[in-house]
Every structure is written in structure tokens, then in C-alpha cells.
Design a protein around this motif. Structure first.
Motif, PDB file in Angstrom:
ATOM      1  N   MET A  10      49.279  34.216  45.419  1.00 29.67           N
ATOM      2  CA  MET A  10      50.265  34.004  44.167  1.00 29.67           C
ATOM      3  C   MET A  10      49.273  34.358  43.039  1.00 29.67           C
ATOM      4  O   MET A  10      49.405  34.994  42.082  1.00 29.67           O
ATOM      5  N   LEU A  11      48.031  33.882  43.254  1.00 23.53           N
ATOM      6  CA  LEU A  11      47.023  33.930  42.163  1.00 23.53           C
ATOM      7  C   LEU A  11      46.413  35.626  41.984  1.00 23.53           C
ATOM      8  O   LEU A  11      46.414  36.001  40.994  1.00 23.53           O
ATOM      9  N   ALA A  12      46.323  36.180  43.077  1.00 21.19           N
ATOM     10  CA  ALA A  12      45.922  37.526  43.177  1.00 21.19           C
ATOM     11  C   ALA A  12      47.021  38.425  42.496  1.00 21.19           C
ATOM     12  O   ALA A  12      47.017  39.466  41.892  1.00 21.19           O
ATOM     13  N   CYS A  13      48.196  38.115  42.829  1.00 22.49           N
ATOM     14  CA  CYS A  13      49.571  38.897  42.339  1.00 22.49           C
ATOM     15  C   CYS A  13      50.018  38.521  40.678  1.00 22.49           C
ATOM     16  O   CYS A  13      50.313  39.080  40.171  1.00 22.49           O
ATOM     17  N   SER A  14      49.008  37.427  40.167  1.00 18.80           N
ATOM     18  CA  SER A  14      49.301  37.259  38.849  1.00 18.80           C
ATOM     19  C   SER A  14      48.276  37.771  38.226  1.00 18.80           C
ATOM     20  O   SER A  14      48.289  37.542  36.802  1.00 18.80           O
ATOM     21  N   GLY A  15      47.521  38.498  38.552  1.00 16.97           N
ATOM     22  CA  GLY A  15      46.522  39.320  37.750  1.00 16.97           C
ATOM     23  C   GLY A  15      45.103  38.953  37.751  1.00 16.97           C
ATOM     24  O   GLY A  15      44.162  39.246  37.025  1.00 16.97           O
ATOM     25  N   TYR A  16      45.029  37.441  38.420  1.00 19.46           N
ATOM     26  CA  TYR A  16      43.495  36.988  38.379  1.00 19.46           C
ATOM     27  C   TYR A  16      42.908  37.556  39.529  1.00 19.46           C
ATOM     28  O   TYR A  16      43.460  38.021  40.540  1.00 19.46           O
ATOM     29  N   GLU A  17      41.530  37.663  39.159  1.00 20.04           N
ATOM     30  CA  GLU A  17      40.630  38.288  40.356  1.00 20.04           C
ATOM     31  C   GLU A  17      40.042  37.194  41.290  1.00 20.04           C
ATOM     32  O   GLU A  17      39.281  36.306  40.872  1.00 20.04           O
ATOM     33  N   VAL A  18      40.501  37.126  42.519  1.00 14.53           N
ATOM     34  CA  VAL A  18      40.093  35.961  43.303  1.00 14.53           C
ATOM     35  C   VAL A  18      38.911  36.565  43.905  1.00 14.53           C
ATOM     36  O   VAL A  18      38.930  37.552  44.920  1.00 14.53           O
TER      37      VAL A  18
END
Length: 145
Positions: free
Chosen positions: A109-117
Motif C-alpha cells: 500500500m505504501l509503495a503503491c501510494s507513491g512513497y519510496e519504501v
């Protein structure tokens, strides 16, 4: 730009978790309000590092590093895996393994929301904190622009 505390608070709300943020000592004070059927996201204080543009004149994002527990209420008498019989009712089977799927879903979810994990790791925990919780301890490093 959203702060990581608000991001994880929103994730917890959307997934139906109970979210708490604070220092580890404060997270230990949840004793009287625990529900065995709930999943808790207990987020320890985070480290914020500013990212600057190439000329060093403006902050372009924040890199957050920290830890949080994704846990359920523990039964102290429950075996960890298969020490005294069947593993169907073990801490791993009942509390930890289902949370591994949740861990993966939150990371995606974090990665798909545009955040760089940059880091998304976990380790099993049992009887964690004074309130005896089972689940996983997540270590993260996430860049928000």
C-alpha cells in the motif's frame, strides 16, 4: 506532504486496527483497554531526516525511520509453535502468521501510494510489552516527497 504518523494512522483506520503513537514506555500503558479480537498498530517515535534539493535551498521530502508493533493480545499459556501438541492453536498460527499477510499488504500500500519504501522488515514477537502482545515488530525507512 503528509507526516508518517498521519500516514500510519490512516492505514490503521482503513484496516480497522487500533493505532497508538508514542514512546515505548507509553505504549506499555495500554493494559486496561485491550481487546483480544483487535489488531493493534503501536508506533514508536519516528526519526525524521530532511531531504534537500540539489542546491540545498529547499526541503523536497522527508525520510522517516522507525519501528512499530503490529500485534494482537497474547495468551501467556499458548505454545509458541508446536512444543506441546498441535500448532493450530499456537501463537505463531493464531497471532503471528496472519499478521505477515497484513505486513505485506501495508508495505505494498505504501509503495503503491507513491512513497519510496527503502526498508520494510519484521521480526516475530511474543508476549511483547507489559500487556503481552504477539505479532511482529516492523522496522521501516520510508521517503515521503
Amino acid at each position: 506532504m503528509s507526516d508518517i504518523v498521519r500516514i500510519f494512522e490512516t492505514v490503521a483506520s482503513e484496516k480497522g486496527y487500533e493505532y497508538h503513537y508514542g514512546k515505548k514506555a507509553a505504549l506499555n500503558l495500554l493494559g486496561g483497554s485491550l481487546d483480544a479480537d483487535k489488531t493493534y498498530l503501536l508506533h514508536e517515535f519516528t526519526n525524521r531526516k530532511s531531504n534537500y534539493n540539489s542546491s540545498g535551498t529547499a526541503i523536497t521530502g522527508i525520510t522517516y525511520e522507525g519501528k512499530m508493533f503490529l500485534v494482537k493480545q497474547s495468551n501467556l499459556d499458548q505454545q509458541y509453535f508446536q512444543e506441546r501438541g498441535e500448532q493450530d492453536s499456537s501463537k505463531y498460527n493464531v497471532n503471528i502468521e496472519p499478521l505477515l499477510d497484513e505486513f505485506k499488504a501495508i508495505g505494498n500500500m505504501l509503495a503503491c501510494s507513491g512513497y519510496e519504501v527503502m526498508q520494510w522488515d519484521n521480526i516475530d514477537v511474543t508476549d511483547a510489552l507489559d500487556v503481552n502482545m504477539d505479532g511482529i515488530l516492523i522496522s521501516y525507512k520510508v521517503k515521503v516527497i
